[in-house]
Design an enzyme around this catalytic site. Structure first.
Site, PDB file in Angstrom:
ATOM      1  CB  ALA A 168      -0.929  -0.027   1.214  1.00 60.93           C
ATOM      2  CG  ASN A 221       4.949  -9.897  -3.227  1.00 60.86           C
ATOM      3  OD1 ASN A 221       4.471 -10.575  -4.141  1.00 60.86           O
ATOM      4  ND2 ASN A 221       6.196  -9.470  -3.226  1.00 60.86           N
ATOM      5  CD  GLU A 245      11.504  -4.012  -3.617  1.00 64.26           C
ATOM      6  OE1 GLU A 245      11.071  -2.887  -3.283  1.00 64.26           O
ATOM      7  OE2 GLU A 245      11.022  -5.090  -3.210  1.00 64.26           O
TER       8      GLU A 245
HETATM    9 ZN   LIG Z   1       6.663  -4.008  -1.812  1.00 69.48          ZN
END
Ligand SMILES: [Zn+2]
Ligand SMILES: *[C@@H]1O[C@H](CO)[C@@H](O)[C@H](O)[C@H]1NC(C)=O
Ligand SMILES: *[C@@H]1O[C@H](CO)[C@@H](O)[C@H](O)[C@H]1NC(C)=O
Ligand SMILES: *[C@@H]1O[C@H](CO)[C@@H](O)[C@H](O)[C@H]1NC(C)=O
Length: 424
Positions: free
Chosen positions: A184, A256, A383
């Site tokens: 989030a 995840n 990332e």
């Molecule tokens: Zn993440």
């Protein structure tokens, strides 16, 4: 004590008690140097992470760790640092204050730049605005854009994909599947994915090669409930998980860690209050089910799955559940390096490219392993860079730079994929 608010990085996590005023008032963020590895081992990061009422451990990239510490835990934490002669500095003396400041700035920009049919890079957008945007693109570009409702979040938000083609009407092309917003608080992820959508739709001539034999299917915000929740107050900004209750006292499952591939093995927690809680069972989360079904529906044509997270500057490939490389790791590495090299050439930003477990930490039950195992020959977790006060908060002024840089990397990876996996 009641812990009803939780929040950590892409992996480790704090479950915390609510107080009056701003929740994070009096929290401090420490940066602990890990250059001295023998000393770093003295500080037991997993014990701190597991004590998620008081601590949240953010990045551990081998150089420094960021640790968020509850006001009541400050004396204990300082004792721990001193006992291990750790070098540290206090990055933020009052986390509540900067969250409040960021919140106010985001509200101001929202009023200044209302949605008017376009999503630029001036500010972060809501899930509803992103859905509206892709619907508007489909109306404006009926031959090249199709929006599909693929499911509903726990709280009832529609999850929609956008399929982008070059409009030539040829069926059964290869597919690149991209998603964002799994976690989030990683706001830069949906922003980067939306930028890519804009490029592929409105600047499609420039990307003709990437659309010739490939369709792109994109789900901009997986964890829509969590993403919305992070936008409602400074106290909720650090939310990571979904919004389905996980126990009497805690809310949220890490979407995840919820995939049914070595589910609930390493790097996932069975504590419902943990930031990495794998859930009561695999695919307990409707949002993870949506991604699962997309993966399976596209697996026979899918050549690259890319899930965009933050932070840490990594392009990560399987396996994430075990410290082993798949047989085809050289293909993954080649494509990943194309992305990392392109970004470095464009802006100088350095990404590390490699296997998840080797570069970061094991994380079983993640979507990248799942997609790879389901047949996508290339599967990455990207990332994006850290930014701003809490690392998940690149200031709005940095969105433009970051999403453009990210797109350079995605394009380079897609070009390599197109070259390596021509249409049969
Ligand atoms: Zn993440
Ligand atoms: C690393 O830290 C330990 C104490 O934990 C200390 O004894 C040692 O001298 C340090 N090493 C270096 C190179 O600073
Ligand atoms: C968690 O941390 C707090 C504050 O440092 C400490 O009082 C408590 O004993 C710790 N709990 C566990 C289980 O280690
Ligand atoms: C998840 O794994 C942990 C540790 O092995 C175990 O204690 C727990 O029961 C597992 N959870 C479920 C729902 O199977």
């Amino acid at each position: 004590m009641k812990y009803i608010l939780l929040f950590a990085v892409c992996s480790y996590g704090i479950a915390l008690s609510y107080a009056k005023g701003n929740f994070y008032d009096g929290f401090k963020m420490y940066e602990v140097s890990m250059m001295n590895r023998s000393a770093a081992r003295g500080l037991d990061y997993s014990t701190l992470s597991n004590n998620n009422s008081y601590y949240e451990v953010f990045s551990r990239n081998g150089v420094a760790a960021h640790i968020l510490v509850h006001p009541d835990a400050q004396p204990d934490f300082l004792k721990l640092l001193n006992a291990n002669t750790m070098n540290y500095k206090i990055v933020h003396n009052d986390v509540g204050l900067w969250l409040k400041h960021d919140f106010e700035m985001n509200q101001k920009l929202r009023n200044l730049y209302p949605y008017q049919g376009k999503l630029g890079t001036e500010r972060y957008y809501s899930h509803a605005e992103i859905n509206q945007f892709i619907e508007d693109l489909a109306k404006q570009n009926p031959t090249r854009v199709e929006v599909k409702t693929v499911g509903k979040s726990f709280e009832g938000r529609w999850l929609k994909t956008i399929r982008i083609t070059n409009g030539d009407g040829r069926a059964n092309k290869n597919v690149i599947l991209v998603d964002g917003g799994f976690h989030a608080r990683e706001w830069i992820s949906p922003a980067a994915v939306v930028y890519g959508i804009n490029e592929l739709v409105n600047n499609y001539e420039a990307h003709a090669q990437l659309l010739q034999d490939y369709d792109w299917v994109i789900l901009p915000v997986v964890n829509a409930d969590g993403y919305e929740y992070t936008q409602i107050s400074p106290d909720t900004r650090m939310w990571r998980k979904t919004r389905q209750p996980s126990s009497a006292d805690c809310i949220g499952i890490d979407p995840n860690r919820n995939f049914d591939f070595h589910w609930n093995e390493t790097g996932a927690s069975s504590d419902p209050c943990s930031q990495t809680y794998a859930g009561p069972k695999a695919f307990s989360e409707p949002e993870a089910i949506v991604v699962r079904d997309l993966i399976h529906s596209l697996a026979d044509r899918g050549k690259m799955y890319l899930t965009v997270h933050s932070y840490g500057n990594y392009i990560l490939y399987p396996w994430g559940y075990i410290d082993l490389l798949p047989d085809t790791w050289e293909d993954l590495d080649e494509v990943g390096r194309a992305g990392g090299d392109a970004i470095k050439a464009a802006t100088g930003t350095i990404y590390q490219v490699g296997c998840s477990t080797q570069l970061m930490y094991p994380a079983a039950g993640a979507s990248d392993d799942y997609a790879f195992n389901a047949g996508f020959p290339i599967s990455f977790t990207m990332e994006l860079p850290a930014g701003g006060d809490n690392n998940f908060d690149p200031p709005p002024a940095d969105i433009d730079r970051l999403v453009k840089e990210t797109w350079v990397g995605i394009v380079a990876m897609a070009q390599k994929v197109v070259e390596k996996y021509p249409l049969n």
